[in-house]
Design an enzyme around this catalytic site. Sequence first.
Site, PDB file in Angstrom:
ATOM      1  CD  GLU A 149      63.911 -10.063 -88.598  1.00 39.50           C
ATOM      2  OE1 GLU A 149      64.572  -9.343 -89.484  1.00 39.50           O
ATOM      3  OE2 GLU A 149      64.378  -9.755 -87.632  1.00 39.50           O
ATOM      4  NE  ARG A 176      60.371  -0.280-103.456  1.00 34.69           N
ATOM      5  CZ  ARG A 176      59.982  -1.162-104.345  1.00 34.69           C
ATOM      6  NH1 ARG A 176      59.115  -1.152-105.259  1.00 34.69           N
ATOM      7  NH2 ARG A 176      61.192  -2.358-104.399  1.00 34.69           N
ATOM      8  CB  CYS A 224      62.445  21.274-109.440  1.00 34.43           C
ATOM      9  SG  CYS A 224      61.014  22.314-109.125  1.00 34.43           S
TER      10      CYS A 224
HETATM   11  C1  LIG Z   1      64.105  -4.438 -93.903  1.00 30.55           C
HETATM   12  C2  LIG Z   1      64.279  -5.531 -93.021  1.00 30.55           C
HETATM   13  C3  LIG Z   1      63.519  -6.569 -93.166  1.00 30.55           C
HETATM   14  C4  LIG Z   1      62.137  -6.463 -94.026  1.00 30.55           C
HETATM   15  O1  LIG Z   1      62.505  -6.610 -95.328  1.00 30.55           O
HETATM   16  P1  LIG Z   1      61.379  -6.903 -96.348  1.00 30.55           P
HETATM   17  O2  LIG Z   1      62.017  -7.108 -97.814  1.00 30.55           O
HETATM   18  O3  LIG Z   1      60.394  -5.998 -96.344  1.00 30.55           O
HETATM   19  O4  LIG Z   1      60.955  -8.303 -96.119  1.00 30.55           O
HETATM   20  C5  LIG Z   1      63.722  -7.625 -92.038  1.00 30.55           C
HETATM   21  N1  LIG Z   1      64.582  -7.562 -91.453  1.00 30.55           N
HETATM   22  C6  LIG Z   1      65.534  -6.656 -91.296  1.00 30.55           C
HETATM   23  C7  LIG Z   1      66.568  -6.708 -90.380  1.00 30.55           C
HETATM   24  C8  LIG Z   1      65.488  -5.579 -92.461  1.00 30.55           C
HETATM   25  O5  LIG Z   1      66.224  -4.599 -92.339  1.00 30.55           O
END
Ligand SMILES: *Cc1c(COP(=O)(O)O)cnc(C)c1O
Length: 427
Positions: free
Chosen positions: A274, A313, A356
């Site tokens: 992911e 960020r 602000c």
């Molecule tokens: C945020 C998240 C990701 C992606 O994280 P990255 O740092 O963008 O790769 C993948 N899986 C889950 C469950 C997340 O919460």
Amino acid sequence: MDHFTYKNNQLYCEDLPVADIAAAVGTPAYIYSKATLLHHYHQIANAFAPLNATICYSIKSCGNLHILKLLASQGSGFDVTSGGELCRALAAGGDPRKIIYAGVGKTDAEIADAINAGIAAFNIESEAEIENIDRIAASLGKTAIGAIRINPDVDAKTHRYTNTGKKETKFGVDIERAERVFEQSRSLKNLRLAGVHIHLGSPVFGVEPYVQAVQKVTALIDRLTQRGHRIEWFDLGGGFAANYEEPHQAVPIIEHANALIPLLENKPYKIALEPGRYISANAAILLTRVLYRKTGGSKRFVIIDAAMNDLIRPMLYGSFHFIWPTNPDPANVPLRRDKSLTPANGEVVDVVGPICESGDFLARNRLLPTTQRNDLLAVFSAGAYCFAMSSNYNNRPRVPEVLVDGNQYRIIRRRETYEDLLTHERI
Ligand SMILES: *Cc1c(COP(=O)(O)O)cnc(C)c1O
């Protein structure tokens, strides 16, 4: 590697000078490079090809519809974390059979929508959620499929707000409890638990946390298999770091793959990933213009037209984004995006926005080439968790997103108007 490079002392995105885009669409603006986005998608897909891994791009890092459509066209699936992201994934043409849904607090309505859409699986975070998904699936006369998110108790060594694989965080089921959870779920009629999931946090800069977690979880899967549970896939989550600065601070993705493939090849289950920021972070810059310069006490401030509502960020996590003029004088063209780069004619400044709040900064105590009013600055590595986290705070319309493809650009999200700001309210 990305396609934001200096040629003849000016910054290009692919084959277009970014100053030309600023002249056409105004500032601030997010500028994406299509080639960079696809490069990183294919790089991670190829690195893990020996495992035939399914890539489920994490929409929360950058969810623009056009970007999702591009990734879907390359075969990407999607990792969603809310009903809104599911809606986005489907609107972009995402294949529901490649959509997985994570999150500790899914509502009943979100769960029902996801079951009805026919998503591949839920990544489930607690025993209570297991019961609830089973109940909702029963009421719809369907069978849902799920993976248990395991909390492997591994320290990803990242910011404490984004470290998610340690016991003390709210995420997943403790690895010691996981077997019991699978046992208890045997009798469920409308939820089939067939996968395990981890996500350690992000960004993870080293290989070691993944190796530790994968070793623990493959052993768990072996124990589950011995007890007669059929585990069909292992989802390793995301978190693979992008390069926010050079020399490279992130491990090349191929090193992750080389460390993990021996632990996972020839297993009877499939592998999913992911990644979010690995694909999107380096695919964009935020273009912003210098409005004013001022001094306060011993400090120098460069006041720009972008602010914390556009890119939060640095304020939220103390993150570093390399910032540099788009048209530097020849002595100041950066060869690398190095934190400690020493420009000729430089000065130490805080780069701040118009909001602000004292936390409204994009960089603090940063050595930059001396800039003038109206100079353009590029904020690099702004593709992940930047536009996605932007807001209308201080009633600032959200900025446009522009995608460059070779020497063409297209607006993939227009700049918001004042009318947009008022549209949801009733007097
Ligand atoms: C945020 C998240 C990701 C992606 O994280 P990255 O740092 O963008 O790769 C993948 N899986 C889950 C469950 C997340 O919460």
